[in-house]
Write a protein that holds these residues in place. Structure first.
Motif, short mmCIF file in Angstrom:
data_model
loop_
_atom_site.label_atom_id
_atom_site.label_comp_id
_atom_site.label_asym_id
_atom_site.label_seq_id
_atom_site.Cartn_x
_atom_site.Cartn_y
_atom_site.Cartn_z
N VAL A 150 0.71 -1.14 0.02
CA VAL A 150 0.01 -0.02 -0.08
C VAL A 150 1.03 1.33 -0.03
O VAL A 150 1.53 1.39 1.17
N TYR A 151 0.83 1.86 -1.13
CA TYR A 151 1.81 3.24 -1.23
C TYR A 151 1.10 4.38 -0.42
O TYR A 151 -0.15 4.64 0.11
N GLY A 152 2.11 5.36 -0.02
CA GLY A 152 1.60 6.33 0.90
C GLY A 152 0.56 7.37 0.28
O GLY A 152 0.58 7.32 -1.07
N ASN A 153 0.26 8.14 1.06
CA ASN A 153 -0.78 9.40 0.71
C ASN A 153 -0.16 10.40 -0.22
O ASN A 153 -1.09 11.16 -0.54
N GLU A 154 0.92 10.45 -0.28
CA GLU A 154 1.81 11.62 -0.67
C GLU A 154 2.78 11.29 -1.53
O GLU A 154 3.42 10.19 -1.48
N GLY A 155 3.08 11.84 -2.81
CA GLY A 155 4.02 11.56 -3.83
C GLY A 155 3.74 10.59 -4.72
O GLY A 155 2.63 9.90 -4.56
#
Length: 224
Positions: A150-155
């Motif tokens: 699960v990728y982070g919410n930023e970038g």
């Protein structure tokens, strides 16, 4: 006098031997690969360091429609060439503006489909992951291992997205699920098949959906 010296010398030898054994055990633990590295390595990641240029055509067939675009990437310099039947665009990923960013989003998408096993290593600081030893794969219904990232919410171009990878004991991906924004329901489920070894890189050249006439595949792969 000799007997008095013998005991501490023996103690030092034994103590030193124990320390050496502990050091070897620590080195073994440190060298234990993560599941991310095992998947990348199973797909020839050790050979990526030798790659100067990779070229490929990304294709999608949906029912009677066909879409394709061709990319050439020099990973060591991050120079990219985008090619269609109508146009050719060259850019460097370290020097982009908002116009180029739209094209680059396509490159990142297509590259991810082809090199996802390597992206697990390249992106490991950008996502959280969990590994399950035994689950039922969504398409084949076979029992496989599962890796969820699960990728982070930023970038990035699609922050917060999640992927479920299904693979066997050989760590070769057989199926995957894409879930936008880490939603529970899948947005897309496809196979990973028709693997080809190209200069040491093990690449899945075909992805199919279980239902419907959909194929995403790669042609014209060149590696130097």
């Amino acid at each position: 006098m000799k007997k008095c010296l013998f005991v501490p010398v023996l103690f030092l030898v034994l103590f030193g031997s124990c320390k050496n054994d502990e050091k070897k055990q620590e080195e073994t633990i440190e060298k234990e690969s993560t599941v991310l590295e095992k998947i990348a390595d199973a797909n020839g990641y050790e050979n990526w360091k030798n790659i100067e240029r990779i070229k490929f055509t990304f294709n999608v067939d949906r029912d009677s429609s066909h879409f394709e675009r061709t990319w050439q990437w020099h990973p060591k310099t991050n120079d990219v060439v985008f090619m269609t039947h109508e146009d050719t665009l060259r850019y460097n990923r370290t020097k982009m503006d908002s116009v180029i960013a739209k094209t680059d989003a396509g490159f990142i998408n297509d590259k991810y489909w082809m090199l996802a096993p390597y992206q697990l290593v390249w992106d490991r600081n950008s996502f959280q992951y969990t590994h399950t030893d035994s689950v039922q794969a969504p398409m084949s219904k076979d029992i496989m291992q599962k890796l969820t990232i699960v990728y982070g919410n930023e970038g990035g171009y699609t922050p917060g997205d999640a992927y479920d990878f299904y693979f066997g004991d050989d760590y070769i991906i057989r199926e995957w699920v894409f879930r936008r924004g880490n939603q529970e329901e899948p947005n897309m489920i496809t196979s990973w098949e028709d693997y080809k070894n190209i200069d040491g890189l093990n690449i899945a050249t075909m992805h199919k959906m279980g239902e419907g006439n959909f194929q995403l595949y790669f042609t014209g792969i060149e590696v130097e």
